[in-house]
Design an enzyme around this catalytic site. Sequence first.
Site, PDB file in Angstrom:
ATOM      1  N   LEU A 275       0.993 -24.263  56.462  1.00  0.00           N
ATOM      2  CA  LEU A 275       0.556 -24.871  55.226  1.00  0.00           C
ATOM      3  C   LEU A 275       1.398 -24.261  54.122  1.00  0.00           C
ATOM      4  O   LEU A 275       1.432 -24.615  52.917  1.00  0.00           O
ATOM      5  CB  LEU A 275      -0.775 -24.321  54.819  1.00  0.00           C
ATOM      6  CG  LEU A 275      -2.036 -24.914  55.585  1.00  0.00           C
ATOM      7  CD1 LEU A 275      -3.395 -24.492  55.075  1.00  0.00           C
ATOM      8  CD2 LEU A 275      -1.980 -26.664  55.618  1.00  0.00           C
ATOM      9  N   GLY A 276       2.229 -23.300  54.383  1.00  0.00           N
ATOM     10  CA  GLY A 276       3.249 -22.831  53.254  1.00  0.00           C
ATOM     11  C   GLY A 276       2.742 -21.419  52.765  1.00  0.00           C
ATOM     12  O   GLY A 276       2.899 -21.344  51.623  1.00  0.00           O
TER      13      GLY A 276
ATOM     14  N   ASP B  74      -8.284 -17.253  64.425  1.00  0.00           N
ATOM     15  CA  ASP B  74      -7.394 -16.952  65.712  1.00  0.00           C
ATOM     16  C   ASP B  74      -8.081 -15.247  66.029  1.00  0.00           C
ATOM     17  O   ASP B  74      -8.138 -14.694  65.096  1.00  0.00           O
ATOM     18  CB  ASP B  74      -6.078 -16.734  65.004  1.00  0.00           C
ATOM     19  CG  ASP B  74      -5.427 -17.980  64.754  1.00  0.00           C
ATOM     20  OD1 ASP B  74      -6.070 -18.977  64.936  1.00  0.00           O
ATOM     21  OD2 ASP B  74      -4.165 -18.009  64.404  1.00  0.00           O
TER      22      ASP B  74
ATOM     23  N   CYS C 219      29.359 -15.455  62.046  1.00  0.00           N
ATOM     24  CA  CYS C 219      28.924 -14.803  63.443  1.00  0.00           C
ATOM     25  C   CYS C 219      29.585 -15.448  64.548  1.00  0.00           C
ATOM     26  O   CYS C 219      30.659 -15.540  64.730  1.00  0.00           O
ATOM     27  CB  CYS C 219      27.394 -14.621  63.262  1.00  0.00           C
ATOM     28  SG  CYS C 219      27.107 -12.956  64.264  1.00  0.00           S
TER      29      CYS C 219
ATOM     30  N   HIS D 250      26.217 -11.993  58.304  1.00  0.00           N
ATOM     31  CA  HIS D 250      25.465 -13.113  57.976  1.00  0.00           C
ATOM     32  C   HIS D 250      25.168 -13.242  56.542  1.00  0.00           C
ATOM     33  O   HIS D 250      24.151 -12.562  55.887  1.00  0.00           O
ATOM     34  CB  HIS D 250      24.063 -13.010  58.716  1.00  0.00           C
ATOM     35  CG  HIS D 250      24.061 -13.016  60.120  1.00  0.00           C
ATOM     36  ND1 HIS D 250      23.854 -14.514  60.540  1.00  0.00           N
ATOM     37  CD2 HIS D 250      24.348 -12.373  61.073  1.00  0.00           C
ATOM     38  CE1 HIS D 250      24.074 -14.502  62.163  1.00  0.00           C
ATOM     39  NE2 HIS D 250      24.169 -12.974  62.409  1.00  0.00           N
TER      40      HIS D 250
ATOM     41  N   GLU E 292      24.233 -15.503  54.840  1.00  0.00           N
ATOM     42  CA  GLU E 292      23.295 -16.329  54.200  1.00  0.00           C
ATOM     43  C   GLU E 292      21.878 -15.631  53.687  1.00  0.00           C
ATOM     44  O   GLU E 292      21.282 -15.862  53.105  1.00  0.00           O
ATOM     45  CB  GLU E 292      22.844 -17.338  55.268  1.00  0.00           C
ATOM     46  CG  GLU E 292      22.173 -17.029  56.689  1.00  0.00           C
ATOM     47  CD  GLU E 292      23.385 -16.553  57.557  1.00  0.00           C
ATOM     48  OE1 GLU E 292      24.569 -16.163  57.208  1.00  0.00           O
ATOM     49  OE2 GLU E 292      22.942 -16.181  58.724  1.00  0.00           O
TER      50      GLU E 292
HETATM   51  N1  GLN Z   1      26.576 -14.039  70.408  1.00  0.00           N
HETATM   52  C1  GLN Z   1      27.403 -13.283  69.377  1.00  0.00           C
HETATM   53  C2  GLN Z   1      27.537 -11.702  69.373  1.00  0.00           C
HETATM   54  O1  GLN Z   1      26.501 -11.218  70.093  1.00  0.00           O
HETATM   55  C3  GLN Z   1      27.122 -13.731  67.968  1.00  0.00           C
HETATM   56  C4  GLN Z   1      25.880 -13.416  67.398  1.00  0.00           C
HETATM   57  C5  GLN Z   1      25.283 -14.137  66.195  1.00  0.00           C
HETATM   58  O2  GLN Z   1      25.817 -15.382  65.934  1.00  0.00           O
HETATM   59  N2  GLN Z   1      24.472 -13.791  65.520  1.00  0.00           N
HETATM   60  O3  GLN Z   1      28.263 -11.072  69.050  1.00  0.00           O
END
Ligand code: GLN
Length: 576
Positions: free
Chosen positions: A16-17, A149, A395, A521, A523
């Site tokens: 439901l967010g 639950d 990655c 990462h 993001e």
């Molecule tokens: N599979 C790759 C690694 O373990 C990249 C991992 C990912 O993209 N988060 O290095």
Amino acid sequence: MPTKYIIVTGGVASSLGKGIICASLGRLLIARGLRVTIQKLDPYINVDPGTMNPYEHGEVYVTDDGAETDLDLGHYERFLDERMSQKNNVTTGRIYFDVITKERRGDYLGKTVQVIPHITDEIKSHVLKLGNSEDYDVVLVEVGGTVGDIEGLPYIEAMRQLRYEVGRQNTLSIHLTLVPYLAAAGELKTKPTQHSVKTISEIGLSPDIIVCRSEHKLDTGIRRKIAQFCNVEVADVIESLDASSIYEVPLLMQREGLDERVIEKLGLPCKNADLKRWTEFVDRVKYPKHTVRIALVGKYVEHHDAYKSICEALIHGGAMNNTRVEIAWVHSDKLGDISAGVSEDISAGDNDSFAPLLDADAILVAPGFGDRGINGKFAAIRYARENKVPFFGICLGMQCAVIEFARHVAGMEGAHSTEMDVNTPYPVIDLMSEQKDVEKMGGTMRLGKYRCRLAEGSKAFEAYGAQEIEERHRHRYEVNNELRDQLEEHGLLCSGINPEKNLVEIVELPNHPWFVGVQFHPELKSTVYTPHPLFVKFVGEALKYAQQKVAAKSGEGSWDRSGDGSDLHSEENIGR
Ligand code: GLN
């Protein structure tokens, strides 16, 4: 002022967010000058979501301190602009793990270890750890799952006890429910809400505020009915309509008076919420001047939640460029093999599945594990490299870019990552030395925040405008330093290096307008108020590509993709 605890539960249906409602309320309280954090209590038995399949659980959100957490923590960071940590996510698995460890150590002095009080005490201790830190005026506690639950019961019971321990006046119970519209009857139905409120009240956590997800507006009659049957005032029935963007939800909640009711009930002294900056952001998301199409190549594309933070970071980057980002989801499995010399084939339109790539204004190759769809990723990267389409590899996406470069530019035939091929003659991506003896799966990757030094004059340096940065990681493999010289000799620029371990963190191609791969990462660190510079730049480059394409079609401009790309961020494009 004692710390206040707001407990948020959900009923009737899942998804439901709740996370967005918590994040929105958090944003509203921060805008009123309060110090706020959010904690997610997850009822599953996994110790953390790190070992779960993305199809099952969506993205694993990694925090600075290397915790692998629920994706709701990503929403908390994006909305609150505050850093989360291991402390912000608790699972049943973690609770039992800790209780059993204590039991084995003899901490319980011979007592029978039970759900009440041992498990519930352990849950409360996690909540109180945040509350007693003196860092926050308000701790929002999101209880995962749906009321009723079996797995969720110990959490609800722990929250019931918490209310008495810290004083009822210092706590608030908010319940999120669904008010469905029955088309045949032509009306909204309140019965599911009544039942859900009844269930949660029976286990001791009757709601002070009820937030109702609905596809239609709740009229006064419906609000009265819910108030009457659920034992709250009419003003405590808050309507939550579907929004065109999740970032609009704080504004909708403010309009409904959610924060007003909360501060009144908790007696929180605070100013009015200042949401000017937030509103400007929402306007840019809703009414952008430009649109670009970005192909997102990955192997979990049917399940968009697997790439949640990437999608959100593209929205943030888009807003900075006054641009809507449309994502073309491309399944890497379907892109086939590149051995046949893909550039010519796909330009000739031989392969239908390449159509979204040909249309795209930029290509992003996503993170991932294992070799399914790996050749499709190489194909997409080769296409972007050869056709000078803006490219961003994250990655595994970056690792694939290095492999593709090794094979087709540096002449290293059969180059690969040892994750996919242990016998490759050129292991350009190899297991990190500290990973070689790791046997357990959970929590053993290179996780969390690491430093990275940027090469002056590189595209990364230009985007960040800084010499040194910190980014979050989640991987076991890395660029093999023994083959690095060979790659660099052929023109791969390793523009970001971890100073402690001399690991390659960023690669780019200087002779391409924008081809950047990152081992980390980015993001995960993009928020509404602090959009990630690489995403801002990437969307900017996509826009530039799109505009050049249009100009070339109408014969106005030359289709110059040879250079290294001049600055796109004109005032007009940024729209500020
Ligand atoms: N599979 C790759 C690694 O373990 C990249 C991992 C990912 O993209 N988060 O290095």
